[in-house]
Design a protein around this motif. Structure first.
Motif, PDB file in Angstrom:
ATOM      1  N   THR A  61      67.889  32.742  41.534  1.00 47.54           N
ATOM      2  CA  THR A  61      67.517  33.940  40.797  1.00 47.54           C
ATOM      3  C   THR A  61      66.734  34.897  41.682  1.00 47.54           C
ATOM      4  O   THR A  61      66.157  34.504  42.684  1.00 47.54           O
ATOM      5  CB  THR A  61      66.640  33.584  39.570  1.00 47.54           C
ATOM      6  N   ILE A  62      66.756  36.165  41.289  1.00 51.91           N
ATOM      7  CA  ILE A  62      65.921  37.179  41.936  1.00 51.91           C
ATOM      8  C   ILE A  62      64.750  37.456  41.002  1.00 51.91           C
ATOM      9  O   ILE A  62      64.946  37.679  39.806  1.00 51.91           O
ATOM     10  CB  ILE A  62      66.714  38.481  42.180  1.00 51.91           C
ATOM     11  N   HIS A  63      63.545  37.430  41.542  1.00 53.49           N
ATOM     12  CA  HIS A  63      62.361  37.803  40.768  1.00 53.49           C
ATOM     13  C   HIS A  63      61.793  39.089  41.337  1.00 53.49           C
ATOM     14  O   HIS A  63      61.281  39.112  42.449  1.00 53.49           O
ATOM     15  CB  HIS A  63      61.318  36.682  40.796  1.00 53.49           C
ATOM     16  N   THR A 271      54.370  24.052  44.235  1.00 56.48           N
ATOM     17  CA  THR A 271      53.466  24.974  43.547  1.00 56.48           C
ATOM     18  C   THR A 271      53.505  24.755  42.043  1.00 56.48           C
ATOM     19  O   THR A 271      52.468  24.761  41.381  1.00 56.48           O
ATOM     20  CB  THR A 271      53.853  26.425  43.873  1.00 56.48           C
ATOM     21  N   ALA A 272      54.699  24.553  41.479  1.00 58.88           N
ATOM     22  CA  ALA A 272      54.844  24.321  40.037  1.00 58.88           C
ATOM     23  C   ALA A 272      54.092  23.067  39.609  1.00 58.88           C
ATOM     24  O   ALA A 272      53.445  23.044  38.554  1.00 58.88           O
ATOM     25  CB  ALA A 272      56.322  24.207  39.680  1.00 58.88           C
ATOM     26  N   ASP A 284      54.322  31.387  32.720  1.00 60.78           N
ATOM     27  CA  ASP A 284      53.644  31.901  33.909  1.00 60.78           C
ATOM     28  C   ASP A 284      54.174  31.219  35.167  1.00 60.78           C
ATOM     29  O   ASP A 284      54.344  31.842  36.208  1.00 60.78           O
ATOM     30  CB  ASP A 284      52.131  31.678  33.798  1.00 60.78           C
ATOM     31  N   ILE A 285      54.449  29.916  35.045  1.00 62.83           N
ATOM     32  CA  ILE A 285      54.968  29.162  36.190  1.00 62.83           C
ATOM     33  C   ILE A 285      56.379  29.635  36.531  1.00 62.83           C
ATOM     34  O   ILE A 285      56.741  29.762  37.702  1.00 62.83           O
ATOM     35  CB  ILE A 285      54.958  27.653  35.891  1.00 62.83           C
ATOM     36  N   VAL A 286      57.188  29.894  35.509  1.00 64.54           N
ATOM     37  CA  VAL A 286      58.550  30.407  35.729  1.00 64.54           C
ATOM     38  C   VAL A 286      58.496  31.736  36.468  1.00 64.54           C
ATOM     39  O   VAL A 286      59.196  31.950  37.465  1.00 64.54           O
ATOM     40  CB  VAL A 286      59.284  30.586  34.373  1.00 64.54           C
ATOM     41  N   ASP A 287      57.651  32.636  35.991  1.00 63.55           N
ATOM     42  CA  ASP A 287      57.539  33.964  36.595  1.00 63.55           C
ATOM     43  C   ASP A 287      57.005  33.883  38.018  1.00 63.55           C
ATOM     44  O   ASP A 287      57.400  34.655  38.894  1.00 63.55           O
ATOM     45  CB  ASP A 287      56.606  34.832  35.747  1.00 63.55           C
ATOM     46  N   PHE A 288      56.133  32.918  38.257  1.00 58.77           N
ATOM     47  CA  PHE A 288      55.469  32.802  39.556  1.00 58.77           C
ATOM     48  C   PHE A 288      56.341  32.131  40.611  1.00 58.77           C
ATOM     49  O   PHE A 288      56.392  32.561  41.760  1.00 58.77           O
ATOM     50  CB  PHE A 288      54.171  32.013  39.383  1.00 58.77           C
ATOM     51  N   THR A 289      57.056  31.061  40.231  1.00 55.74           N
ATOM     52  CA  THR A 289      57.799  30.246  41.207  1.00 55.74           C
ATOM     53  C   THR A 289      59.278  30.571  41.297  1.00 55.74           C
ATOM     54  O   THR A 289      59.916  30.271  42.301  1.00 55.74           O
ATOM     55  CB  THR A 289      57.665  28.758  40.868  1.00 55.74           C
ATOM     56  N   SER A 292      63.490  27.514  36.909  1.00 62.82           N
ATOM     57  CA  SER A 292      63.882  27.679  35.512  1.00 62.82           C
ATOM     58  C   SER A 292      62.968  26.843  34.619  1.00 62.82           C
ATOM     59  O   SER A 292      62.261  25.935  35.077  1.00 62.82           O
ATOM     60  CB  SER A 292      65.335  27.242  35.309  1.00 62.82           C
ATOM     61  N   ILE A 293      63.006  27.138  33.311  1.00 61.42           N
ATOM     62  CA  ILE A 293      62.211  26.358  32.354  1.00 61.42           C
ATOM     63  C   ILE A 293      62.644  24.902  32.381  1.00 61.42           C
ATOM     64  O   ILE A 293      61.813  23.980  32.325  1.00 61.42           O
ATOM     65  CB  ILE A 293      62.353  26.947  30.938  1.00 61.42           C
ATOM     66  N   ALA A 294      63.950  24.658  32.493  1.00 58.14           N
ATOM     67  CA  ALA A 294      64.467  23.288  32.536  1.00 58.14           C
ATOM     68  C   ALA A 294      63.934  22.539  33.763  1.00 58.14           C
ATOM     69  O   ALA A 294      63.576  21.363  33.673  1.00 58.14           O
ATOM     70  CB  ALA A 294      65.988  23.301  32.540  1.00 58.14           C
ATOM     71  N   GLU A 295      63.889  23.205  34.888  1.00 50.33           N
ATOM     72  CA  GLU A 295      63.389  22.575  36.121  1.00 50.33           C
ATOM     73  C   GLU A 295      61.910  22.233  35.989  1.00 50.33           C
ATOM     74  O   GLU A 295      61.465  21.164  36.435  1.00 50.33           O
ATOM     75  CB  GLU A 295      63.621  23.494  37.318  1.00 50.33           C
TER      76      GLU A 295
END
Length: 300
Positions: A61-63, A271-272, A284-289, A292-295
């Motif tokens: 993904t691109i953040h 980091t997660a 917050d962890i999804v946005d930061f790292t 995915s939520i599943a991961e």
């Protein structure tokens, strides 16, 4: 609060926490308008989800740092980068292309069956890259790039389309003898280089941004996330350099690509895990790292 205790506004995480929040939307509008110089003049915007998911074959993904919708047919992506990593130009083009692709109007199955043809009226996308290091050899601190025909002996320079525009803002090139407090570009560039500069104090927009920065800097959880981000960034750069060196010695470009991707993924997972231990929110962890939520759920 002393200057040494303020978190770095040039960190992408802190920049987003100051300019990418709803209560500071007018600050984001002011910053964008100072760079665009009225083309277009932004009067309102909607801060959007910054994740572009599953664009690539490997489902990476691109953040984006900050993505905003100026109107239903115009988007802006703002990125802040401390270092010139050597591929900023390529990333800038790729990010805009992906935003354009995701937001284009595609025909439904029913429309295709009815014989309706796909139109090419894609939305406009503007990219703004604020750099802590120079990336161009141009003299000005702010430069716009777009699709255009270069001049020839017979034809003049001609812009092909304004659908894709990229602005490179290079902070090292910004060093005026005196900051004009009525010129918001001067004001914001000074703020990004030194939020406590005496030349911009008492400007209402700056005061609000500075107050937000102080609040973030005084928050232990925010400082922890910031520190994790810094550790991940430095660790990733180190691992990337090792991967590049190994690929260079082996003479295999594919080795470089694989090494970088593995290093980035490994650092994101580490980091997660740290963030989960500290009880931070999954979103917050999804946005930061970028995981995915599943991961992240799997890491629990």
């Amino acid at each position: 609060m002393s200057e040494t205790t303020l978190l770095d506004i040039q960190s992408d995480y802190i920049f987003k926490r100051v300019f990418g929040i709803e209560k500071n939307k007018e600050l984001l509008i002011s910053l964008i308008n100072s760079i665009l110089k009225g083309n277009p003049q932004v009067t309102d915007l909607e801060i959007r989800n910054t994740e572009i998911s599953k664009i690539f074959k490997n489902n990476l993904t691109i953040h984006l740092d900050i993505k905003a919708e100026i109107n239903p047919q115009e988007f802006v992506d703002i990125e802040i980068q401390v270092r010139n990593t050597g591929e900023i130009m390529e990333r800038a083009v790729q990010y805009l292309a992906e935003i354009l692709t995701v937001n284009c109007r595609k025909l439904t199955e029913e429309e295709r069956k009815a014989g309706q043809k796909q139109t090419y009226k894609y939305p406009k996308v503007i990219g703004i890259w604020i750099m802590g290091e120079n990336v161009t050899d141009r003299k000005d601190a702010v430069n716009e790039a777009c699709l255009a025909f270069p001049p020839t002996e017979r034809d003049e320079y001609q812009i092909i389309t304004d659908k894709l525009r990229i602005f490179f803002v290079e902070l090292p090139k910004f060093h005026p003898k005196h900051v004009d407090r009525k010129n918001m570009l001067d004001v914001w560039m000074t703020f990004l280089k030194n939020p406590l500069s005496d030349e911009i104090q008492n400007v209402p927009e700056v005061q609000k941004a500075l107050d937000t920065l102080k609040e973030i800097s005084a928050n232990e959880e925010e400082r922890e996330i910031y520190n994790l981000r810094q550790q991940t960034e430095f660790g990733y750069i180190s691992e990337k350099n090792v991967a590049v060196e190994k690929a260079h010695k082996a003479g295999k470009a594919e080795g470089e690509k694989i090494g970088i991707e593995k290093g980035e993924k490994r650092k994101a997972i580490e980091t997660a895990k740290k963030m989960l231990k500290k009880g931070l929110k999954v979103n917050d962890i999804v946005d930061f790292t970028g995981l995915s939520i599943a991961e992240i759920d799997a890491l629990k």
